[in-house]
Write a protein that holds these residues in place. Structure first.
Motif, short mmCIF file in Angstrom:
data_model
loop_
_atom_site.label_atom_id
_atom_site.label_comp_id
_atom_site.label_asym_id
_atom_site.label_seq_id
_atom_site.Cartn_x
_atom_site.Cartn_y
_atom_site.Cartn_z
N LEU A 137 6.33 4.66 2.58
CA LEU A 137 6.53 3.33 3.17
C LEU A 137 8.00 3.10 3.53
O LEU A 137 8.32 2.55 4.58
CB LEU A 137 6.06 2.26 2.17
N LEU A 181 1.07 6.33 6.95
CA LEU A 181 0.89 6.40 5.49
C LEU A 181 -0.33 7.25 5.14
O LEU A 181 -0.30 8.05 4.20
CB LEU A 181 0.72 4.99 4.91
N THR A 182 -1.40 7.04 5.90
CA THR A 182 -2.62 7.84 5.65
C THR A 182 -2.33 9.32 5.82
O THR A 182 -2.76 10.15 5.02
CB THR A 182 -3.73 7.40 6.62
N MET A 227 -0.35 10.60 2.87
CA MET A 227 -1.18 10.75 1.68
C MET A 227 -2.14 11.93 1.83
O MET A 227 -2.42 12.64 0.87
CB MET A 227 -1.96 9.46 1.41
N GLU A 228 -2.65 12.12 3.04
CA GLU A 228 -3.53 13.26 3.29
C GLU A 228 -2.78 14.57 3.06
O GLU A 228 -3.33 15.51 2.49
CB GLU A 228 -4.03 13.22 4.74
N LEU A 236 0.06 2.18 9.07
CA LEU A 236 -1.05 2.60 8.22
C LEU A 236 -1.46 4.05 8.53
O LEU A 236 -1.75 4.83 7.61
CB LEU A 236 -2.24 1.66 8.43
N LEU A 276 3.44 7.00 -2.13
CA LEU A 276 3.09 6.00 -1.09
C LEU A 276 4.28 5.09 -0.79
O LEU A 276 4.58 4.79 0.37
CB LEU A 276 1.89 5.19 -1.58
N ILE A 277 4.96 4.65 -1.84
CA ILE A 277 6.11 3.77 -1.64
C ILE A 277 7.24 4.52 -0.93
O ILE A 277 7.89 3.98 -0.04
CB ILE A 277 6.61 3.21 -2.99
#
Lengths: 188, 95
Positions: A134, A180-181, A184-185, A177, A130-131
């Motif tokens: 980001l 990022l989603t 992650m997905e 966001l 995640l970072i």
């Protein structure tokens, strides 16, 4: 002839060679800055790290130097904190942009390791992903997300810190966001 | 796509940022180092400013002296020093 009894005469006080008394305004500035440093240095350093600065200490020191120079124009401590936050955001963005330009002119650019390995070692795998995601975002989106989700600022405060409108803050936050989603997905 | 995904990402992001921030520690002598740097830069800024002012002042003085030196040295029309002009007492129309 009567013997003379010497009367003890107190010696004149010896003046110590002390420097001239400092300017009261200068002393107030020093004290105010020391207090500001104690209160906000750690959080500003963390903000610079989270925004992806490669040399957060220098960024924050530069922000404090700028506030040192503009001390007389500050309204109060609250204003000082907001000014510091805004300056750290701007300086970090400028620093990252400078590094990106510098990398374009190097034949073998080094890998972009903006978050120090020491700090990243404390993260779980999913957090590290995640970072990393980001850090890949555009600077404005990253700033909006960090100010919103780490400092917990309101839209108006984020807008003031970034020097943009509240509408733009909403846009940057939503886009960041979403990216990022998506990242992650893809990992899940 | 699940509607709770952004919420989950937000929550995870908050946790990840908090965890990363927790690992950042300020150096114990950060204030002393930073203060020394401010003072050094401020001294240098004032020195540069003073030198600039001195250079501008010296240049202005030199230019002024050069201009004055260029003035003609022969006696001019206005300041003839003879005292016989028509504007002097005794030479006017009512005299």
């Amino acid at each position: 002839m009567r013997p003379r009894h010497p009367i003890p005469v107190p010696e004149p006080p010896v003046e110590e060679l002390t420097p001239a008394p400092p300017d009261p305004a200068e002393s107030a500035r020093e004290a105010g800055l020391a207090r500001l440093f104690e209160q906000h240095y750690a959080s500003m350093l963390r903000l610079a790290v989270l925004l992806g600065a490669d040399d957060p200490e220098n960024v924050v020191a530069e922000a404090y130097y700028q506030i040192y120079r503009k001390w007389r124009r500050l309204r109060d401590t609250e204003a000082a904190e907001a000014y510091l936050r805004s300056t750290v955001c701007n300086l970090t963005r400028m620093r990252i942009r400078h590094l990106q330009v510098a990398r374009k002119h190097v034949e073998n650019p080094p890998e972009e390791t903006v978050v120090s390995a020491e700090s990243a070692a404390l993260l779980r795998d999913d957090q590290r992903v995640l970072i990393d995601a980001l850090q890949q975002l555009p600077a404005r989106q990253r700033e909006a997300l960090v100010l919103r989700h780490w400092l917990g600022l309101k839209e108006g405060e984020i807008a003031a810190a970034m020097g943009i409108s509240s509408g733009s803050v909403k846009t940057h936050t939503a886009r960041g966001l979403a990216a990022l989603t998506q990242a992650m997905e893809a990992r899940r | 796509m699940n509607h709770t995904d952004p919420d989950r990402t937000e929550r995870e992001l908050t946790e990840a940022l908090a965890a990363l921030a927790q690992g950042v520690r300020a150096a114990p002598d950060a204030y002393r180092t930073a203060r020394g740097e401010w003072l050094r830069r401020e001294r240098r800024r004032r020195l540069v400013l003073a030198v600039l002012i001195a250079v501008v002042f010296a240049l202005a003085t030199l230019i002024g002296l050069w201009v004055l030196n260029q003035a003609p040295s022969e006696p001019g029309v206005i300041f003839s020093g003879l005292g016989t002009g028509p504007g002097l007492p005794g030479h006017g129309p009512g005299a």
